[in-house]
Design a protein around this motif. Sequence first.
Motif, PDB file in Angstrom:
ATOM      1  N   GLY A  56       4.528   7.590   0.816  1.00 28.90           N
ATOM      2  CA  GLY A  56       4.668   6.815  -0.362  1.00 28.90           C
ATOM      3  C   GLY A  56       4.776   5.112   0.074  1.00 28.90           C
ATOM      4  O   GLY A  56       4.828   4.338  -1.025  1.00 28.90           O
ATOM      5  N   ALA A  57       4.465   4.764   1.286  1.00 27.96           N
ATOM      6  CA  ALA A  57       4.575   3.661   1.472  1.00 27.96           C
ATOM      7  C   ALA A  57       3.231   2.840   1.321  1.00 27.96           C
ATOM      8  O   ALA A  57       2.178   3.497   1.528  1.00 27.96           O
ATOM      9  N   THR A  58       3.155   1.587   0.836  1.00 25.32           N
ATOM     10  CA  THR A  58       2.022   1.116   0.595  1.00 25.32           C
ATOM     11  C   THR A  58       1.488   0.434   1.862  1.00 25.32           C
ATOM     12  O   THR A  58       2.019  -0.264   2.428  1.00 25.32           O
ATOM     13  N   ARG A  59       0.135   0.428   1.977  1.00 27.07           N
ATOM     14  CA  ARG A  59      -0.461  -0.089   3.059  1.00 27.07           C
ATOM     15  C   ARG A  59      -1.986  -0.647   2.427  1.00 27.07           C
ATOM     16  O   ARG A  59      -2.333  -0.524   1.278  1.00 27.07           O
ATOM     17  N   LEU A  67     -14.224  -6.519  11.463  1.00 26.56           N
ATOM     18  CA  LEU A  67     -13.291  -5.512  11.866  1.00 26.56           C
ATOM     19  C   LEU A  67     -12.623  -4.937  10.528  1.00 26.56           C
ATOM     20  O   LEU A  67     -12.724  -5.573   9.825  1.00 26.56           O
ATOM     21  N   TYR A  68     -12.708  -3.650  10.665  1.00 19.71           N
ATOM     22  CA  TYR A  68     -11.770  -2.790   9.653  1.00 19.71           C
ATOM     23  C   TYR A  68     -10.364  -2.345  10.111  1.00 19.71           C
ATOM     24  O   TYR A  68     -10.499  -2.035  11.348  1.00 19.71           O
ATOM     25  N   CYS A  69      -9.095  -2.771   9.425  1.00 20.42           N
ATOM     26  CA  CYS A  69      -7.991  -2.457   9.852  1.00 20.42           C
ATOM     27  C   CYS A  69      -7.184  -2.070   8.685  1.00 20.42           C
ATOM     28  O   CYS A  69      -7.558  -2.503   7.645  1.00 20.42           O
ATOM     29  N   THR A  70      -6.034  -1.349   8.864  1.00 21.42           N
ATOM     30  CA  THR A  70      -4.888  -1.312   7.991  1.00 21.42           C
ATOM     31  C   THR A  70      -3.786  -2.060   8.296  1.00 21.42           C
ATOM     32  O   THR A  70      -3.454  -2.441   9.325  1.00 21.42           O
ATOM     33  N   SER A  71      -3.035  -2.666   7.161  1.00 21.40           N
ATOM     34  CA  SER A  71      -1.796  -3.400   7.403  1.00 21.40           C
ATOM     35  C   SER A  71      -0.653  -3.051   6.495  1.00 21.40           C
ATOM     36  O   SER A  71      -1.049  -2.623   5.341  1.00 21.40           O
ATOM     37  N   THR A  72       0.488  -3.137   6.822  1.00 26.34           N
ATOM     38  CA  THR A  72       1.576  -2.950   5.767  1.00 26.34           C
ATOM     39  C   THR A  72       1.899  -4.205   5.118  1.00 26.34           C
ATOM     40  O   THR A  72       2.698  -4.402   4.051  1.00 26.34           O
ATOM     41  N   VAL A  73       1.253  -5.300   5.377  1.00 22.22           N
ATOM     42  CA  VAL A  73       1.243  -6.530   5.043  1.00 22.22           C
ATOM     43  C   VAL A  73       0.086  -6.918   4.107  1.00 22.22           C
ATOM     44  O   VAL A  73      -1.057  -6.604   4.387  1.00 22.22           O
ATOM     45  N   GLU A 109      -8.182  -3.391  -0.014  1.00 22.02           N
ATOM     46  CA  GLU A 109      -7.818  -2.353  -0.887  1.00 22.02           C
ATOM     47  C   GLU A 109      -6.253  -1.855  -0.712  1.00 22.02           C
ATOM     48  O   GLU A 109      -6.160  -1.394   0.493  1.00 22.02           O
ATOM     49  N   GLU A 110      -5.650  -1.664  -1.769  1.00 22.02           N
ATOM     50  CA  GLU A 110      -4.148  -1.086  -1.647  1.00 22.02           C
ATOM     51  C   GLU A 110      -4.402   0.168  -1.619  1.00 22.02           C
ATOM     52  O   GLU A 110      -5.072   0.922  -2.743  1.00 22.02           O
ATOM     53  N   VAL A 111      -3.588   1.161  -0.865  1.00 20.67           N
ATOM     54  CA  VAL A 111      -3.551   2.520  -0.685  1.00 20.67           C
ATOM     55  C   VAL A 111      -2.367   3.002  -0.635  1.00 20.67           C
ATOM     56  O   VAL A 111      -1.228   2.292   0.151  1.00 20.67           O
ATOM     57  N   ASN A 112      -1.946   3.953  -1.115  1.00 26.48           N
ATOM     58  CA  ASN A 112      -0.554   4.630  -1.042  1.00 26.48           C
ATOM     59  C   ASN A 112      -0.604   5.487  -0.060  1.00 26.48           C
ATOM     60  O   ASN A 112      -1.320   6.520  -0.160  1.00 26.48           O
ATOM     61  N   GLY A 113       0.270   5.503   1.116  1.00 31.32           N
ATOM     62  CA  GLY A 113       0.148   6.476   2.048  1.00 31.32           C
ATOM     63  C   GLY A 113       1.006   7.658   1.467  1.00 31.32           C
ATOM     64  O   GLY A 113       1.366   7.806   0.447  1.00 31.32           O
ATOM     65  N   SER A 114       0.832   8.689   2.390  1.00 36.82           N
ATOM     66  CA  SER A 114       1.627  10.092   1.926  1.00 36.82           C
ATOM     67  C   SER A 114       2.968   9.854   2.244  1.00 36.82           C
ATOM     68  O   SER A 114       3.669  10.814   1.353  1.00 36.82           O
TER      69      SER A 114
END
Length: 80
Positions: A52-55, A2-8, A45-50
């Motif tokens: 400014g929140a890190t996901r 599974l591929y997913c995104t998380s705020t944690v 992988e850490e990604v900065n959202g538009s």
Amino acid sequence: GLYCTSTVDFPEMTRLAVRLMLPLTGNGDNRTAPLDVEAVVVRREEVNGSSGATRYELGLFFTKIEDVDRNQLKQYIDDN
């Protein structure tokens, strides 16, 4: 898997209990059924959202999935 995104943030090799809410097809009322699996984070992988929140983008490898759940997931993927 599974591929997913998380705020944690979950570091690689973290073991997770995952509940997927799988849409029930052909019922016309948008119901879902839970599908419980165990997984390990194999990519992170850490990604900065538009905003400014890190996901975190996570790649998960299923380590435990019941045959009936595997078949249900395969059927859903094949139908979509």
